[in-house]
Design an enzyme around this catalytic site. Structure first.
Site, PDB file in Angstrom:
ATOM      1  CB  CYS B 166       4.197   0.521   5.615  1.00 49.62           C
ATOM      2  SG  CYS B 166       3.509  -0.645   4.427  1.00 49.62           S
ATOM      3  CG  HIS B 306       1.644   1.822  11.103  1.00 47.49           C
ATOM      4  ND1 HIS B 306       2.047   2.490   9.969  1.00 47.49           N
ATOM      5  CD2 HIS B 306       1.614   0.497  10.756  1.00 47.49           C
ATOM      6  CE1 HIS B 306       2.254   1.610   8.991  1.00 47.49           C
ATOM      7  NE2 HIS B 306       1.990   0.399   9.444  1.00 47.49           N
ATOM      8  CD  GLU B 317       0.192   2.253  16.037  1.00 44.63           C
ATOM      9  OE1 GLU B 317      -0.533   1.732  15.165  1.00 44.63           O
ATOM     10  OE2 GLU B 317       0.692   3.389  15.918  1.00 44.63           O
ATOM     11  CE  LYS B 338      -1.087   3.627   7.505  1.00 45.62           C
ATOM     12  NZ  LYS B 338      -0.387   4.282   8.643  1.00 45.62           N
ATOM     13  CG  HIS B 343      -1.197   1.319   4.832  1.00 45.76           C
ATOM     14  ND1 HIS B 343      -0.174   2.240   4.770  1.00 45.76           N
ATOM     15  CD2 HIS B 343      -0.682   0.231   5.471  1.00 45.76           C
ATOM     16  CE1 HIS B 343       0.911   1.724   5.332  1.00 45.76           C
ATOM     17  NE2 HIS B 343       0.636   0.516   5.762  1.00 45.76           N
ATOM     18  CG  PHE B 402       5.319  -6.090   4.942  1.00 44.46           C
ATOM     19  CD1 PHE B 402       4.410  -5.982   5.981  1.00 44.46           C
ATOM     20  CD2 PHE B 402       4.886  -6.642   3.734  1.00 44.46           C
ATOM     21  CE1 PHE B 402       3.092  -6.415   5.826  1.00 44.46           C
ATOM     22  CE2 PHE B 402       3.579  -7.075   3.572  1.00 44.46           C
ATOM     23  CZ  PHE B 402       2.678  -6.967   4.615  1.00 44.46           C
TER      24      PHE B 402
END
Lengths: 81, 415
Positions: B166, B306, B317, B338, B343, B402
């Site tokens: 991502c 994010h 975050e 998002k 996403h 990831f």
């Protein structure tokens, strides 16, 4: 299966696989030179013809099939055999 | 030896998104707080735990490609090439024999051509290896959006593909920035693309327990920073930027949206899918980005987070932002777009860079929609539910992937 029937089915497959107008798929048309097929297209086209006519086209034979007419002739021979 | 770093500006934008298939529609959707999430139509998701997504709607590849070209591309590549063509046209940038070697492409993706792989796997299992398409491999490999964009545009310079899950789209933009900054290219087409709304992809992400299962209420499923969030909602699409060396842009009279001034990248070195406690690696990415840009935390106006809407990401975050920005964390604005797009995995860094650049260019920050009851651990100004007029001098964009990849980009108003 008549020559005309084979031609008409080949024409449809070729037009579809190579994204060309059916009117361009003339008997003398070369897949590579006239219809814009590259090496990957040619492999895929042969696979589609195998499926359509339920035949096997060995690699050595496939190399010799460069035009629409050659494909029709090959299929006609195979179907007659 | 010291290299003289060149200034790099954004001169073109392209976007294919769940909110619309042009930058104008996408931006309008963002600032009006429009929801892009709905029940899945691309496949039968009735057996999956998550049945909702931010699909791209009404996309016709033939707008950008001829029939044969489109047929040879997986959906992720169609999106990437199409958004790239939009961006080049927007920049009025013409690639010709004289400059072709000075123009490159970096387009990231998290996954690549998964749809093609799934279809061919079915053919393999049902009909045997001889029936698999000769186009399977070239269509599925992750670098093909970058390769095909070069083929379609004639860009013969540096070409690469980042595959950092991502964070891939943001890595692509950061790497492209470095190439132009150091003189390896005059201009770069860069960003991210993804089309992973597929049965197998959903099976895997659902098994990770990463996705929202609010299937009966898709419009409110992606709710970053809200206490009721239950996972991310997948989106698809592509966001592309044209990065150009400043003098080159000025010499041809190009319009300039913003300047890109910072790139930070770290790894958590912690866990395959979980973010490190306190967002330790994310905080370091933001700090490195500020240092790279030579600015202080207090100069930052807005952060495009994010903000995945997963239970784990959003508080961590938030903690990372507080670590880096201290008191200023409560003065700047933070939003997760998002909440509207879902996403886009490797595509997210692309479309969120577009959003950040537009925020700088228009002095307006997009909202975080569906933020009704903030998580007590999420106590910043997330611009809830309505966009806001705000002078945006510096906009930061975060992407985490990831593998523990953390990437931060920084855009500045051009002066």
């Amino acid at each position: 299966m008549s020559q005309e029937e084979i031609y008409s089915r080949v024409k449809k497959i070729v037009a579809d696989q190579l994204s060309v107008d059916p009117s361009e798929v003339k008997p003398e048309a070369s897949f590579a030179n006239d219809l814009g097929a590259d090496s990957l297209d040619t492999v895929e086209l042969v696979m589609a013809l195998e499926e359509e006519f339920d035949i096997e086209i060995p690699d050595e034979a496939a190399e010799g099939i460069a035009t629409v007419q050659a494909a029709v002739d090959y299929i006609k021979d195979k179907a007659a055999a | 030896m010291t290299i003289e770093l060149k200034r790099v500006v954004v001169t073109g934008l392209g976007a294919i998104t769940p909110l619309g298939n042009t930058v104008a529609e996408y931006w309008e959707g963002l600032i009006s707080g429009r929801n892009g999430i709905a029940p899945i139509t691309l496949f039968d998701a009735s057996q999956h735990d998550s049945q909702i997504a931010g699909e791209v709607k009404g996309f016709d590849p033939l707008t950008y490609l001829d029939r044969k070209e489109a047929k040879r591309m997986d959906r992720f590549a169609q999106f990437g090439v199409s958004a790239s063509k939009q961006a080049l046209a927007d920049a009025e940038f013409v690639i010709n024999d004289l400059n072709a070697e000075q123009v490159g492409v970096v387009i990231g993706t998290g996954i690549g051509g998964l749809k093609v792989m799934e279809e061919q796997q079915e053919i393999y299992l049902n009909r045997g290896p001889d029936r698999c398409s000769p186009f399977m491999v070239p269509m599925m490999i992750a670098n093909m959006a970058a390769g095909l964009t070069a083929i379609q545009t004639g860009a013969k310079g540096p070409n690469n593909c980042t595959v950092t899950a991502c964070a891939a789209g943001s890595n692509a933009i950061g790497d492209a920035f470095r190439l132009v900054q150091r003189g390896y290219a005059q201009a770069m087409i860069c960003g991210g693309t993804e089309a992973a709304v597929t049965p197998l992809s959903f099976a895997g992400f659902c098994s990770c327990r990463a996705m929202s299962t609010r299937n009966d209420d898709p419009a409110h499923a992606s709710r970053p920073f809200d206490i009721g969030r239950d996972g991310f909602v997948m989106g698809e699409g592509s966001g592309i930027l044209i990065l150009e060396e400043l003098d080159h842009a000025l010499s041809r009279g190009a319009k300039i949206y913003a300047e890109i001034i910072g790139y930070g990248m770290t790894c958590d070195a912690y866990h395959m899918t979980n973010i490190a406690p306190g967002g330790e690696g994310a905080a370091r990415a933001m700090s490195l980005c500020l240092k790279d840009a030579g600015v202080t935390p207090e100069q930052v106006s807005y952060i495009n987070a994010h903000g995945t809407s997963t239970p784990v990401n959003d508080p961590n975050e938030t903690a990372a932002i507080k670590t880096v920005f201290g008191d200023h964390a409560h003065r700047l604005t933070v939003s997760s777009t998002k909440s509207m797009t879902g996403h886009l995995l490797g595509g997210s860094g692309g479309i969120e860079a577009v959003a950040s650049v537009m925020a700088v260019a228009h002095d307006r920050v997009p909202p975080t929609i569906n933020l009704v009851n903030p998580d007590p651990a999420c106590d910043l100004d997330y611009v809830p539910n309505q966009s806001r007029a705000q002078t945006v001098e510096l906009a930061m964009s975060n992407s985490f992937g990831f593998g523990g990849h953390n990437v931060t980009l920084l855009f500045k108003k051009y002066r």
